[in-house]
Design an enzyme around this catalytic site. Structure first.
Site, PDB file in Angstrom:
ATOM      1  N   VAL A 290     -18.030 -35.479   2.787  1.00 16.85           N
ATOM      2  CA  VAL A 290     -19.421 -35.331   2.361  1.00 16.85           C
ATOM      3  C   VAL A 290     -20.361 -35.499   3.551  1.00 16.85           C
ATOM      4  O   VAL A 290     -21.257 -34.680   3.776  1.00 16.85           O
ATOM      5  CB  VAL A 290     -19.766 -36.337   1.241  1.00 16.85           C
TER       6      VAL A 290
ATOM      7  N   ARG B 263     -16.464 -44.813  11.998  1.00 17.37           N
ATOM      8  CA  ARG B 263     -15.520 -45.872  12.341  1.00 17.37           C
ATOM      9  C   ARG B 263     -14.872 -45.613  13.696  1.00 17.37           C
ATOM     10  O   ARG B 263     -14.704 -46.499  14.495  1.00 17.37           O
ATOM     11  CB  ARG B 263     -14.445 -45.988  11.259  1.00 17.37           C
TER      12      ARG B 263
ATOM     13  N   LYS C   7     -20.203 -44.253  -6.230  1.00 18.34           N
ATOM     14  CA  LYS C   7     -20.175 -44.613  -7.659  1.00 18.34           C
ATOM     15  C   LYS C   7     -19.587 -46.005  -7.897  1.00 18.34           C
ATOM     16  O   LYS C   7     -20.033 -46.709  -8.791  1.00 18.34           O
ATOM     17  CB  LYS C   7     -19.407 -43.590  -8.467  1.00 18.34           C
TER      18      LYS C   7
ATOM     19  N   VAL D 211     -22.304 -39.061  -9.502  1.00 18.86           N
ATOM     20  CA  VAL D 211     -21.669 -38.606 -10.744  1.00 18.86           C
ATOM     21  C   VAL D 211     -21.601 -37.093 -10.781  1.00 18.86           C
ATOM     22  O   VAL D 211     -22.627 -36.415 -10.632  1.00 18.86           O
ATOM     23  CB  VAL D 211     -22.444 -39.106 -11.987  1.00 18.86           C
TER      24      VAL D 211
ATOM     25  N   LYS E 181     -18.246 -43.934 -13.214  1.00 21.24           N
ATOM     26  CA  LYS E 181     -19.235 -42.913 -13.547  1.00 21.24           C
ATOM     27  C   LYS E 181     -19.748 -43.096 -14.976  1.00 21.24           C
ATOM     28  O   LYS E 181     -20.941 -42.917 -15.240  1.00 21.24           O
ATOM     29  CB  LYS E 181     -18.623 -41.531 -13.367  1.00 21.24           C
TER      30      LYS E 181
END
Lengths: 446, 446
Positions: A21, A52, A110, A137, A210
């Site tokens: 994402v 990281r 979530k 969601v 969710k």
């Protein structure tokens, strides 16, 4: 010198986490800068990316990349923070720090939101920042914003959703190919549709998080993931699908959030406002003609039933880097717009504080498959167990399976606690060899 | 004395128009006052209702009812105006006056918005009021807000919708029963699914207004109803449905809004940004497996395709008093919330100013039914007309129909202007008795 007095100040964006994402969000910020500027009313500038491993080449200018997330968030030139690292810690603390510094936060987390929305929303309120989570969601599907805003003048009674792509992919594949769960899972893992450790998906933890978020929004009540009744789908078999087909049903992993009446012995709604919520996640039969039955593979969909709007459905891609990033970007544009033009996104609304009913109090329909040794006597004995506890049977099917017979019982609505007792009593009957499977039936009017 | 310093001031609401939608809005304001107060953060008080006939009993306190709409809107105790009277005049002037006085306006008036959003949005901007119109398109289905907000970080490429309940009811009925259009219309009028004068619906004016609104939002470009190519559905027959079924299609009245490449001889997008829009409303074949094919009767649905979100679908009740009022109430709560907490709803965003391409420049697929007298020669002659103009045929079907034969031709994508010329040339062929019907095919990848 150029007169810049009329130019709105550029807004600084930090992206925390560079997985599927995060990398899509960074790409969209870089490629669509001009369009975003016009939609926001000011330039959106990517000013830092927290990762990281700084040595992984991501095609981002090295000076933007840092491993020191806290310092990045604290920088005065960061106005908006996109958190797509996932997990509770340290995301929780990082978001809290950003909000406390008045920075608006867009998150797709979530697991965090299911348990800590309350704490974070209060921080956002106190520091007049936005906390946006459309991406948490159902990926790209706008469902958080419609629940918070579009349906804010209506009364939502029920919400049923397919909100986990991995389990929907597995169940869709099982419906088509009737392979074993273990083989399908291995194939899904190879294709990247399932994680190496699939527990969060197949045991329903992801869907439960969710469901908690959706129920909180729909019913103006704080619901956490631990309050969601949850059952995994690892024991669903090709035989379950065959039995479902006999009822003109398929099997889906469903998140169901609904208002239910007060329990027995408690005052009814009209008297004391003792309405309760039922929030649950499990694999269930649904009729093939139900709109959710056609939602296949990695797609997600949410059906919302409201007093006045009636039945609405939202459908689309529930996972994946680009679809989830689309939802993140929508939130980012809106949060940035609020920084430019003033105003805040509507936040948490939990005034109703309805109690969540224990699963035993919920009315559901059960679909039981039993292996019985003695066909003639078994049906009477089985029917007797249901009758004794006042549960009405909708249909019984008998099928020969070698020397044994299979009995498939579909009930009308009854209390889960009673249905549970019946299943236990059936297993103890002499004529019943085993209770092979117990599944719910959802999505029928009765 | 009660200390009221901590009580937020109540907000005054005026409802203009007491038809199906207005009366539901009034009911919801009266019944759900307590819930609305908690969602808004202040009480919402119905302080006036403007009607044409004050003597009609509506169960509203008589002192709230007036015929003097202008004075009601001008009252200092009115903060929010709900316009559900419909029509261009005097709604346009009334809304302008409300916005100029800084009052936020919620409207379901698609005809007005299709042509005057620009003027009204500028007034709203200037006077820092909200202009909200979720209810103007697709009734209860949240589609305006998802387009403006949720997809604001993505790039929408296409939007295909069933946005008119009356024509979808008529076409669904025709698909099932193969009655004549005139008989179905009469039945629909009796049931209240069609107006006494059905022109606005069946000729596509209503859908064109909605298409203009949707295209404006999706493409950040001002599109008016007059720019929407429009064809009615009154000539669709049972034979068209039979021919569609032979292609595994059904027929739906579609609103299609999409980005298209620059015309021939014009610079391509990459060179000069000469992207254009195509916005059109007509009855068309769509494959039965397309998600819109299953949207029946008075339901509406909108499919949105975006670069990153992929394909989304929004489905629900597209008309009716209560569903439309649900959308109005959502807007009202949000606009009221902005009055209490500050901030404004995101408004018009028309920076892109993409030109709308004339219909002749659009690429579509055509489905032509011809009656031919000479089967042997006709096919060659017909195929020759397509070949001469460089249009590729996807399939041809021949059917005997008494002494005549029917030829059904399905093309690949080609320019509308060329397809139009071909239809004219075909009609002039000796072997062609008549061009019985020409319909588009939408919803296929090619």
């Amino acid at each position: 010198m150029v007169d810049r007095t009329q130019q709105p100040r550029a807004l600084g964006v930090a992206v925390i986490g560079m997985g599927n994402v995060g990398s899509q969000v960074v790409r969209m910020l870089q490629v669509h800068g001009d369009e975003l500027r016009q939609r926001v009313g000011a330039p959106l500038e990517l000013r830092g990316v927290a990762v990281r491993n700084p040595h992984h080449d991501r095609g981002i200018a090295p000076e933007l990349v840092t491993t020191d997330t806290e310092s990045l968030i604290a920088r005065p030139d960061i106005d908006l923070v996109v958190e797509v690292m996932g997990g509770i810690d340290p995301a929780r603390e990082l978001i809290a720090k950003a909000l406390t510094a008045g920075k608006s936060v867009v998150t797709a987390n979530k697991a965090l939101l299911a348990d800590y929305t309350s704490e974070l929303a209060q921080l956002a309120d106190r520091h007049r920042a936005d906390l946006c989570f459309e991406a948490a969601v159902a990926g790209a599907i706008p469902v958080v914003r419609p629940l918070i805003q579009s349906l804010s003048g209506d009364r939502i009674n029920r919400l049923v959703g397919i909100v986990n792509g991995t389990t929907n992919y597995l169940l869709s594949a099982m419906a088509e190919r009737s392979d074993r769960y273990e083989d399908l899972l291995a194939a899904a893992q190879e294709l990247g549709y399932a994680e190496a450790d699939p527990t969060a998906d197949v045991e329903g933890h992801d869907a439960a998080a969710k469901a908690a978020i959706l129920a909180s929004l729909a019913f103006h009540t704080r619901v956490t993931a631990t309050q969601v009744y949850r059952q995994g789908m690892t024991r669903i078999s090709a035989e379950d699908f065959a039995a479902a087909a006999a009822e003109d049903c398929t099997i889906k992993m469903l998140a169901v959030c609904e208002r239910v009446d007060a329990g027995p012995g408690e005052p009814a709604i009209a008297d004391g406002g003792k309405e309760r919520l039922a929030v649950r996640v499990y694999p269930a039969l649904i009729p093939r003609k139900h709109p959710l039955a056609a939602v296949d593979s990695a797609f997600n969909a949410v059906v919302v039933e409201a007093d006045n709007a009636g039945r609405l459905m939202f459908y689309g891609q529930g996972a994946g880097g680009a679809p989830t990033a689309s939802a993140v970007m929508g939130d980012l544009v809106m949060a940035a717009r609020n920084k430019v033009h003033g105003g805040r996104a509507p936040g948490e609304s939990v005034y109703a504080e309805l109690p969540v009913a224990p699963i035993g109090d919920i009315l559901t329909r059960h679909h039981l498959r039993l292996t019985v040794s003695d066909r003639a006597g078994a049906l009477a004995a089985v029917a007797g167990e249901f009758a004794r506890r006042g549960v009405s049977i909708a249909s019984v099917r008998q099928q020969l399976d070698g020397s044994h017979a299979q009995l498939v019982v579909l009930t009308h609505h009854a209390r889960e606690s009673v249905l549970d007792q019946i299943a236990k009593s059936l297993a103890a009957l002499d004529s019943v060899t085993s209770v092979t499977s117990v599944l719910r039936l959802e999505g029928t009017e009765e």
